[in-house]
Design a protein around this motif. Sequence first.
Motif, PDB file in Angstrom:
ATOM      1  N   LEU A  93      -4.842   0.807  -4.752  1.00 53.61           N
ATOM      2  CA  LEU A  93      -4.971   2.248  -4.568  1.00 53.61           C
ATOM      3  C   LEU A  93      -5.259   2.511  -3.097  1.00 53.61           C
ATOM      4  O   LEU A  93      -5.702   1.628  -2.366  1.00 53.61           O
ATOM      5  N   GLY A  94      -4.987   3.735  -2.657  1.00 53.24           N
ATOM      6  CA  GLY A  94      -5.198   4.019  -1.249  1.00 53.24           C
ATOM      7  C   GLY A  94      -5.043   5.484  -0.911  1.00 53.24           C
ATOM      8  O   GLY A  94      -4.694   6.314  -1.757  1.00 53.24           O
ATOM      9  N   ILE A  95      -5.334   5.782   0.333  1.00 55.76           N
ATOM     10  CA  ILE A  95      -5.184   7.122   0.888  1.00 55.76           C
ATOM     11  C   ILE A  95      -4.413   7.007   2.199  1.00 55.76           C
ATOM     12  O   ILE A  95      -4.424   5.961   2.844  1.00 55.76           O
ATOM     13  N   PHE A  96      -3.719   8.072   2.582  1.00 50.17           N
ATOM     14  CA  PHE A  96      -3.043   8.085   3.875  1.00 50.17           C
ATOM     15  C   PHE A  96      -2.840   9.517   4.333  1.00 50.17           C
ATOM     16  O   PHE A  96      -2.801  10.450   3.518  1.00 50.17           O
ATOM     17  N   GLY A  97      -2.750   9.671   5.640  1.00 53.01           N
ATOM     18  CA  GLY A  97      -2.580  11.003   6.190  1.00 53.01           C
ATOM     19  C   GLY A  97      -1.889  10.980   7.529  1.00 53.01           C
ATOM     20  O   GLY A  97      -1.865   9.952   8.222  1.00 53.01           O
ATOM     21  N   THR A  98      -1.300  12.099   7.883  1.00 51.98           N
ATOM     22  CA  THR A  98      -0.619  12.259   9.164  1.00 51.98           C
ATOM     23  C   THR A  98      -1.575  12.938  10.133  1.00 51.98           C
ATOM     24  O   THR A  98      -1.974  14.088   9.920  1.00 51.98           O
ATOM     25  N   VAL A  99      -1.952  12.232  11.191  1.00 55.64           N
ATOM     26  CA  VAL A  99      -2.914  12.792  12.149  1.00 55.64           C
ATOM     27  C   VAL A  99      -2.215  13.464  13.329  1.00 55.64           C
ATOM     28  O   VAL A  99      -2.797  14.327  13.991  1.00 55.64           O
ATOM     29  N   VAL A 100      -0.978  13.064  13.618  1.00 64.77           N
ATOM     30  CA  VAL A 100      -0.184  13.703  14.667  1.00 64.77           C
ATOM     31  C   VAL A 100       1.216  13.931  14.108  1.00 64.77           C
ATOM     32  O   VAL A 100       1.834  13.009  13.568  1.00 64.77           O
ATOM     33  N   GLU A 101       1.714  15.155  14.215  1.00 60.93           N
ATOM     34  CA  GLU A 101       3.046  15.479  13.710  1.00 60.93           C
ATOM     35  C   GLU A 101       3.734  16.416  14.687  1.00 60.93           C
ATOM     36  O   GLU A 101       3.288  17.556  14.904  1.00 60.93           O
ATOM     37  N   THR A 102       4.814  15.939  15.297  1.00 65.34           N
ATOM     38  CA  THR A 102       5.620  16.758  16.201  1.00 65.34           C
ATOM     39  C   THR A 102       7.076  16.690  15.756  1.00 65.34           C
ATOM     40  O   THR A 102       7.410  16.011  14.785  1.00 65.34           O
ATOM     41  N   ASP A 112      -5.932   1.029   2.295  1.00 66.32           N
ATOM     42  CA  ASP A 112      -5.487   0.523   1.012  1.00 66.32           C
ATOM     43  C   ASP A 112      -6.465  -0.531   0.514  1.00 66.32           C
ATOM     44  O   ASP A 112      -6.954  -1.353   1.301  1.00 66.32           O
ATOM     45  N   VAL A 113      -6.788  -0.505  -0.778  1.00 65.02           N
ATOM     46  CA  VAL A 113      -7.609  -1.560  -1.375  1.00 65.02           C
ATOM     47  C   VAL A 113      -6.846  -2.131  -2.562  1.00 65.02           C
ATOM     48  O   VAL A 113      -6.117  -1.411  -3.262  1.00 65.02           O
ATOM     49  N   SER A 114      -6.999  -3.431  -2.798  1.00 65.24           N
ATOM     50  CA  SER A 114      -6.231  -4.083  -3.852  1.00 65.24           C
ATOM     51  C   SER A 114      -6.943  -5.335  -4.312  1.00 65.24           C
ATOM     52  O   SER A 114      -7.833  -5.865  -3.637  1.00 65.24           O
ATOM     53  N   THR A 115      -6.553  -5.796  -5.495  1.00 71.03           N
ATOM     54  CA  THR A 115      -7.063  -7.048  -6.028  1.00 71.03           C
ATOM     55  C   THR A 115      -5.890  -7.940  -6.395  1.00 71.03           C
ATOM     56  O   THR A 115      -4.771  -7.475  -6.604  1.00 71.03           O
ATOM     57  N   GLY A 116      -6.151  -9.229  -6.487  1.00 76.24           N
ATOM     58  CA  GLY A 116      -5.097 -10.169  -6.836  1.00 76.24           C
ATOM     59  C   GLY A 116      -5.613 -11.580  -6.783  1.00 76.24           C
ATOM     60  O   GLY A 116      -6.826 -11.813  -6.848  1.00 76.24           O
ATOM     61  N   GLY A 117      -4.685 -12.515  -6.638  1.00 77.66           N
ATOM     62  CA  GLY A 117      -5.072 -13.906  -6.590  1.00 77.66           C
ATOM     63  C   GLY A 117      -5.359 -14.463  -7.964  1.00 77.66           C
ATOM     64  O   GLY A 117      -5.262 -13.758  -8.979  1.00 77.66           O
ATOM     65  N   PRO A 118      -5.741 -15.726  -8.056  1.00 77.51           N
ATOM     66  CA  PRO A 118      -6.035 -16.355  -9.352  1.00 77.51           C
ATOM     67  C   PRO A 118      -7.149 -15.621 -10.086  1.00 77.51           C
ATOM     68  O   PRO A 118      -8.223 -15.379  -9.533  1.00 77.51           O
ATOM     69  N   ASN A 119      -6.859 -15.207 -11.332  1.00 80.95           N
ATOM     70  CA  ASN A 119      -7.861 -14.547 -12.178  1.00 80.95           C
ATOM     71  C   ASN A 119      -8.437 -13.284 -11.542  1.00 80.95           C
ATOM     72  O   ASN A 119      -9.582 -12.920 -11.795  1.00 80.95           O
ATOM     73  N   GLN A 120      -7.633 -12.628 -10.685  1.00 76.12           N
ATOM     74  CA  GLN A 120      -8.060 -11.383 -10.049  1.00 76.12           C
ATOM     75  C   GLN A 120      -9.358 -11.550  -9.268  1.00 76.12           C
ATOM     76  O   GLN A 120     -10.211 -10.663  -9.244  1.00 76.12           O
ATOM     77  N   THR A 121      -9.528 -12.659  -8.606  1.00 81.71           N
ATOM     78  CA  THR A 121     -10.768 -12.930  -7.879  1.00 81.71           C
ATOM     79  C   THR A 121     -10.698 -12.514  -6.420  1.00 81.71           C
ATOM     80  O   THR A 121     -11.709 -12.563  -5.721  1.00 81.71           O
ATOM     81  N   GLU A 122      -9.535 -12.111  -5.930  1.00 80.79           N
ATOM     82  CA  GLU A 122      -9.401 -11.718  -4.535  1.00 80.79           C
ATOM     83  C   GLU A 122      -9.495 -10.200  -4.411  1.00 80.79           C
ATOM     84  O   GLU A 122      -8.947  -9.453  -5.229  1.00 80.79           O
ATOM     85  N   PHE A 123     -10.180  -9.743  -3.384  1.00 77.31           N
ATOM     86  CA  PHE A 123     -10.287  -8.313  -3.082  1.00 77.31           C
ATOM     87  C   PHE A 123      -9.930  -8.116  -1.614  1.00 77.31           C
ATOM     88  O   PHE A 123     -10.391  -8.867  -0.754  1.00 77.31           O
TER      89      PHE A 123
END
Length: 261
Positions: A93-102, A112-123
Motif C-alpha cells: 500500500l502507499g501514497i503519492f502526490g505531485t508536488v510540482v506540475e507545469t 510505499d510499504v510492503s511485505t514479502g519474503g519467506p512466510n511474509q517475514t520481510e517488511f
Amino acid sequence: MTRTRKTMVLVMAALLWPLTTYAADTVETWDVGATDVDFYLGYDGLGLREAADRAIFGDLMLGYGIVERFSVYLGTTLEANGALADGAASPYLGIFGTVVETDHMDFDLFLDVSTGGPNQTEFQITPSIELNFDGRNNMSTGGLYIRAGVPLHGRSGRLDEMSLDLETVIGAYYTVTAGHQLLVEYDMGFHPIHGADHDHVVEVGGLALGYNVTLSERIELINLVVVDIPQSGESVSVGVMVGFIVTLPSSAGTGSMAMDR
C-alpha cells in the motif's frame, strides 16, 4: 493518452521480493474521487532452463484520488515459479502526490510499504521520486522520465543490520497516434549497504519495451516485454506482461486514467 499507473512504476519495481516485469509509463495522480483498478498477468524468465528460475505472477491494485494531486493505493502480487510451485503473496500500500506540475515538467513523490519474503517475514519501506519532461502538456508527442527509489528493509531484526538499496529507471515515451503510446525503459539497481547479500553490488537490470493502447474512455490495455541484460555469466532471459487499467469516474465529475505501477 493520459498517464496511467501500471503495477506501480518504480515503487514496486524496487521491491525486495521479487518480480522483475513491470508496466512502463509515467505517473499522474487520479482525479478526486476517481477509482482505479489495475490487473496484470506476466511470466518472467523465458529462456532460462530451470523452472525454478522462472516466475509467473498476477497483480491486482486499487487506487483512489483523495484530494487534488494526492492519491492512495493498495494491492497484492501473487507469484509462483515456472512449475507453479512455491507460491507467495506480497501485499503493498502507499501514497503519492505531485508536488510540482507545469506544462512541460512534473515532480512526484511516493511512499510505499510492503511485505514479502519467506512466510511474509520481510517488511519494506520505499520512498521514491519521479521527474518527467513532456514535449506537450497533453502527452501528444513524446517525453522523458526518471525514477529513483530507496528500498529500506531489515536484516536479522537488528537496527544496525538494516539494508538500503537504490533502484533507478530511465524511460522515454512516444505517442504514435491518439490512444497508442510506445515506451522504452532501462532500469539499474545499486546495493551500497550489505552488497555482499546480492549477486552484484551494481545490477545492470534490463531493457523494457511497452505498447499501451486506450480501448475506451475508461479502459487501457497494457503490453510489455522486458529483456534482462546478463552479467557475470548469466543467461539472457525475457519477461512478458499483459494487463488492463480501468478507471471509474468520481461522482463529482469525470475521472481520468492515472498512474502506472
